[in-house]
Write an enzyme that holds these catalytic residues in place. Structure first.
Site, PDB file in Angstrom:
ATOM      1  N   ARG A 159       0.752  -1.134   0.088  1.00  0.00           N
ATOM      2  CA  ARG A 159       0.037   0.017  -0.107  1.00  0.00           C
ATOM      3  C   ARG A 159       0.973   1.176   0.003  1.00  0.00           C
ATOM      4  O   ARG A 159       0.543   2.018  -0.702  1.00  0.00           O
ATOM      5  CB  ARG A 159      -0.896   0.036   1.300  1.00  0.00           C
ATOM      6  CG  ARG A 159      -1.948  -0.978   1.225  1.00  0.00           C
ATOM      7  CD  ARG A 159      -3.007  -0.800   2.335  1.00  0.00           C
ATOM      8  NE  ARG A 159      -3.767  -2.139   2.473  1.00  0.00           N
ATOM      9  CZ  ARG A 159      -3.779  -2.860   3.639  1.00  0.00           C
ATOM     10  NH1 ARG A 159      -3.236  -2.756   4.726  1.00  0.00           N
ATOM     11  NH2 ARG A 159      -4.700  -3.743   3.719  1.00  0.00           N
ATOM     12  N   PHE A 183     -11.706  -5.273  -5.351  1.00  0.00           N
ATOM     13  CA  PHE A 183     -11.939  -6.259  -4.027  1.00  0.00           C
ATOM     14  C   PHE A 183     -11.195  -5.310  -2.793  1.00  0.00           C
ATOM     15  O   PHE A 183     -10.272  -5.746  -2.224  1.00  0.00           O
ATOM     16  CB  PHE A 183     -10.805  -7.286  -4.150  1.00  0.00           C
ATOM     17  CG  PHE A 183     -11.042  -8.256  -5.681  1.00  0.00           C
ATOM     18  CD1 PHE A 183     -12.126  -9.246  -5.727  1.00  0.00           C
ATOM     19  CD2 PHE A 183     -10.352  -7.731  -6.764  1.00  0.00           C
ATOM     20  CE1 PHE A 183     -12.316  -9.924  -6.692  1.00  0.00           C
ATOM     21  CE2 PHE A 183     -10.808  -8.655  -7.940  1.00  0.00           C
ATOM     22  CZ  PHE A 183     -11.813  -9.542  -8.154  1.00  0.00           C
ATOM     23  N   ASP A 213     -16.230  -3.848  -4.253  1.00  0.00           N
ATOM     24  CA  ASP A 213     -16.201  -5.126  -3.338  1.00  0.00           C
ATOM     25  C   ASP A 213     -17.683  -5.575  -3.695  1.00  0.00           C
ATOM     26  O   ASP A 213     -18.634  -4.916  -3.475  1.00  0.00           O
ATOM     27  CB  ASP A 213     -15.877  -4.843  -2.033  1.00  0.00           C
ATOM     28  CG  ASP A 213     -15.253  -6.123  -1.505  1.00  0.00           C
ATOM     29  OD1 ASP A 213     -14.199  -6.239  -1.007  1.00  0.00           O
ATOM     30  OD2 ASP A 213     -16.246  -7.023  -1.274  1.00  0.00           O
ATOM     31  N   SER A 214     -17.728  -6.869  -3.742  1.00  0.00           N
ATOM     32  CA  SER A 214     -19.119  -7.422  -3.915  1.00  0.00           C
ATOM     33  C   SER A 214     -19.930  -7.432  -2.318  1.00  0.00           C
ATOM     34  O   SER A 214     -21.059  -7.852  -2.452  1.00  0.00           O
ATOM     35  CB  SER A 214     -19.162  -8.858  -4.512  1.00  0.00           C
ATOM     36  OG  SER A 214     -18.110  -9.617  -3.711  1.00  0.00           O
ATOM     37  N   ALA A 224     -16.629  -7.803  -9.025  1.00  0.00           N
ATOM     38  CA  ALA A 224     -15.491  -7.218  -9.881  1.00  0.00           C
ATOM     39  C   ALA A 224     -15.455  -7.249 -11.360  1.00  0.00           C
ATOM     40  O   ALA A 224     -15.190  -6.473 -12.104  1.00  0.00           O
ATOM     41  CB  ALA A 224     -14.169  -7.586  -9.253  1.00  0.00           C
ATOM     42  N   ASP A 242      -6.618  -6.971  -6.064  1.00  0.00           N
ATOM     43  CA  ASP A 242      -6.385  -7.781  -4.945  1.00  0.00           C
ATOM     44  C   ASP A 242      -7.432  -8.690  -4.518  1.00  0.00           C
ATOM     45  O   ASP A 242      -7.990  -8.834  -3.514  1.00  0.00           O
ATOM     46  CB  ASP A 242      -5.908  -6.927  -3.556  1.00  0.00           C
ATOM     47  CG  ASP A 242      -5.333  -7.619  -2.603  1.00  0.00           C
ATOM     48  OD1 ASP A 242      -4.922  -8.907  -2.755  1.00  0.00           O
ATOM     49  OD2 ASP A 242      -5.459  -7.241  -1.503  1.00  0.00           O
ATOM     50  N   CYS A 265      -3.079 -14.187  -3.555  1.00  0.00           N
ATOM     51  CA  CYS A 265      -2.663 -14.593  -2.152  1.00  0.00           C
ATOM     52  C   CYS A 265      -2.922 -15.993  -2.083  1.00  0.00           C
ATOM     53  O   CYS A 265      -2.872 -16.623  -0.974  1.00  0.00           O
ATOM     54  CB  CYS A 265      -3.453 -13.932  -0.992  1.00  0.00           C
ATOM     55  SG  CYS A 265      -5.185 -13.978  -1.257  1.00  0.00           S
TER      56      CYS A 265
HETATM   57  N1  SAH Z   1      -7.434  -5.404  -0.958  1.00  0.00           N
HETATM   58  C1  SAH Z   1      -7.764  -5.710   0.398  1.00  0.00           C
HETATM   59  C2  SAH Z   1      -8.318  -7.234   0.757  1.00  0.00           C
HETATM   60  C3  SAH Z   1      -9.092  -8.173  -0.309  1.00  0.00           C
HETATM   61  S1  SAH Z   1      -9.936  -9.503   0.346  1.00  0.00           S
HETATM   62  C4  SAH Z   1      -6.804  -5.054   1.329  1.00  0.00           C
HETATM   63  O1  SAH Z   1      -5.876  -4.507   0.996  1.00  0.00           O
HETATM   64  O2  SAH Z   1      -7.573  -5.254   2.602  1.00  0.00           O
HETATM   65  C5  SAH Z   1     -10.798  -9.753  -0.795  1.00  0.00           C
HETATM   66  C6  SAH Z   1     -12.221  -9.104  -1.060  1.00  0.00           C
HETATM   67  O3  SAH Z   1     -12.617  -9.683  -2.460  1.00  0.00           O
HETATM   68  C7  SAH Z   1     -12.973  -9.412   0.275  1.00  0.00           C
HETATM   69  O4  SAH Z   1     -13.724  -8.289   0.734  1.00  0.00           O
HETATM   70  C8  SAH Z   1     -14.252 -10.033  -0.642  1.00  0.00           C
HETATM   71  O5  SAH Z   1     -15.699  -9.530  -0.313  1.00  0.00           O
HETATM   72  C9  SAH Z   1     -14.078  -9.305  -2.239  1.00  0.00           C
HETATM   73  N2  SAH Z   1     -14.814 -10.259  -3.161  1.00  0.00           N
HETATM   74  C10 SAH Z   1     -14.694 -11.571  -3.421  1.00  0.00           C
HETATM   75  N3  SAH Z   1     -15.225 -11.927  -4.767  1.00  0.00           N
HETATM   76  C11 SAH Z   1     -15.541 -10.756  -5.124  1.00  0.00           C
HETATM   77  C12 SAH Z   1     -16.062 -10.400  -6.468  1.00  0.00           C
HETATM   78  N4  SAH Z   1     -16.266 -11.469  -7.399  1.00  0.00           N
HETATM   79  N5  SAH Z   1     -16.177  -9.090  -6.700  1.00  0.00           N
HETATM   80  C13 SAH Z   1     -15.720  -8.262  -5.865  1.00  0.00           C
HETATM   81  N6  SAH Z   1     -15.353  -8.514  -4.805  1.00  0.00           N
HETATM   82  C14 SAH Z   1     -15.168  -9.662  -4.403  1.00  0.00           C
END
Ligand code: SAH
Length: 399
Positions: free
Chosen positions: A217, A233, A255-256, A285, A303, A343
């Site tokens: 970040r 995400f 975010d979903s 996403a 991410d 990850c």
């Molecule tokens: N980038 C974040 C961590 C991401 S964790 C940070 O820096 O803290 C992954 C996230 O993706 C979760 O919040 C989850 O709700 C979201 N997610 C999962 N599938 C998704 C999709 N199809 N579209 C959008 N968001 C999604």
């Protein structure tokens, strides 16, 4: 040799001690020949060669990874033992400058195998530690661990929140609830590189925040000036508020999950109240990337959650990463920067890079790798357990 240890013995099939002799901390169930007596899930056992030589001590668990090694010495696993382990982890965090740091009070104190404590994760958020057990053995030791943790942290930590409802094996049928094992402060605002955020111990994913993206970040902040940023995400919006501090003109978080969007808005407000540069969208996403205009953004962060948790899911996961990255390559503005991550532990650095490479090739754009990213030093990789390296990232310049 300590004669006090009365742990039950597990005998390996001939030759199956090889990986343990190279200090790999797992025993797979298929490597076990027989046991002395019936074992209880979570108990500590002695692992022996087929002819009875001591090799390691570890927590027994039903499943493919049957034993997680705590020590390669024949010793007692008691309060002293836990104290030594937690102190070693704490000293390491001091050494990397994370303890008593005025700008960052959020860091990982214990990273499972990376700290020779398989099955245990402890994240520090100011005066609160959030502890997570991934094994029945660690769950059984939670009260001792919490007490020793308070001692080791010498007054820096007052509250220990236990959050293992989703990380323990479902079949173990443990009766347990998330909750405070010590203290109980409602103060849940933490600081990372001078930026504030709420930690949702109660319902949040992992221990409430993704501590592992701290340095990535900070790198993003350096690229944000004058750019329009899309944080895909976003979860708690970590990358978004760094982008805002870095001088982005627009920051859109996606975010979903409605809860994630709410957390992101709260965290952005905490740092930049009423700042109209930021908008959060609750949307899938892939759909967002499909419907958005070309050239709308010149800095995109991808991410996603781990697309593969098991080896069997690897092929689909790689396809998922390829589709996702291809959409971003297709839409990002010329001269744009893409921060893309995986990850998934089962996806190797090479596999991830090849997948992003093939996504880039599909778009036909010229792409350069500017940085290759990984997890920070408070998520150390045990050199004998390469599986503990899980976070992979690329920063790409897209012409
Ligand atoms: N980038 C974040 C961590 C991401 S964790 C940070 O820096 O803290 C992954 C996230 O993706 C979760 O919040 C989850 O709700 C979201 N997610 C999962 N599938 C998704 C999709 N199809 N579209 C959008 N968001 C999604």
């Amino acid at each position: 040799m300590n004669m006090d240890c009365q742990y039950k013995r597990v005998y390996l099939k001939p030759g199956k001690e090889e990986s343990l002799k190279r200090f790999h901390p797992w025993v797979f169930s298929g490597a076990i020949h027989h046991v002395d007596e019936e074992l209880k899930e979570g108990e500590i056992v002695k692992v022996c060669t087929s002819d009875g030589q001591f090799v390691a001590l570890g927590h027994y668990q039903i499943g493919s990874i049957a034993i997680r090694v705590l020590s390669f010495c024949d010793e007692n696993v008691n309060a002293d033992f836990w104290q030594r382990k937690l102190s070693t982890a704490f000293e390491m965090r001091k050494c990397i400058g994370l303890v008593d740091n005025p700008c960052t009070n959020t860091y990982r104190l214990v990273h499972g195998e990376g700290d020779n404590l398989p099955g245990l994760v402890i994240d520090i958020y100011g005066k609160t530690a959030v502890m997570q057990a991934h094994s029945v053995g660690m769950h059984d030791s939670r009260f001792d661990l919490a007490e020793i943790l308070l001692r080791v942290m010498e007054g820096r930590v007052r509250n220990v929140y236990y959050k293992s409802e989703t990380t323990l094996p479902y079949k173990a049928e443990l009766s347990m609830e998330n909750g405070f094992l010590a203290g109980g402060s409602p103060d849940n605002v933490s600081v990372e590189n001078g930026l504030k955020f709420h930690v949702d111990w109660l319902k949040g994913q992992k221990t409430g925040f993704f501590v592992d993206q701290r340095e990535n970040r900070a790198l993003l902040e350096r690229y944000a000036k004058g750019r329009s940023v899309l944080n895909m995400f976003c979860y708690t919006g970590g990358f978004s508020f760094y982008a805002m501090r870095g001088g982005a003109t627009v920051v859109h978080s996606v975010d979903s999950s409605a809860k994630a969007v709410e957390l992101t808005n709260e965290n952005v407000n905490l740092n930049f109240p009423n700042d109209s540069r930021h908008v959060a969208y609750e949307e899938d996403a892939f759909k967002f990337l499909d419907r958005m205009n070309k050239n709308a953004y010149d800095l995109i962060i991808l991410d996603p959650p781990a697309f593969a948790k098991h080896k069997e899911a690897l092929r689909n996961a790689l396809q998922g990463y390829r589709r996702l990255n291809a959409k971003a390559f297709d839409k990002i503005k010329s001269g744009g920067i893409l921060f893309t991550f995986s990850c998934s532990q089962v996806v190797s650095k090479e596999q991830f890079r090849t997948t992003v490479f093939s996504a880039a090739a599909m778009s036909g754009r010229s792409v350069r790798i500017l940085h290759q990213l990984t997890q920070p030093a408070d998520h150390p990789v045990n050199i004998y357990h390469p599986e503990s390296e899980y976070l992979k990232g690329l920063v790409l310049y897209v012409e």
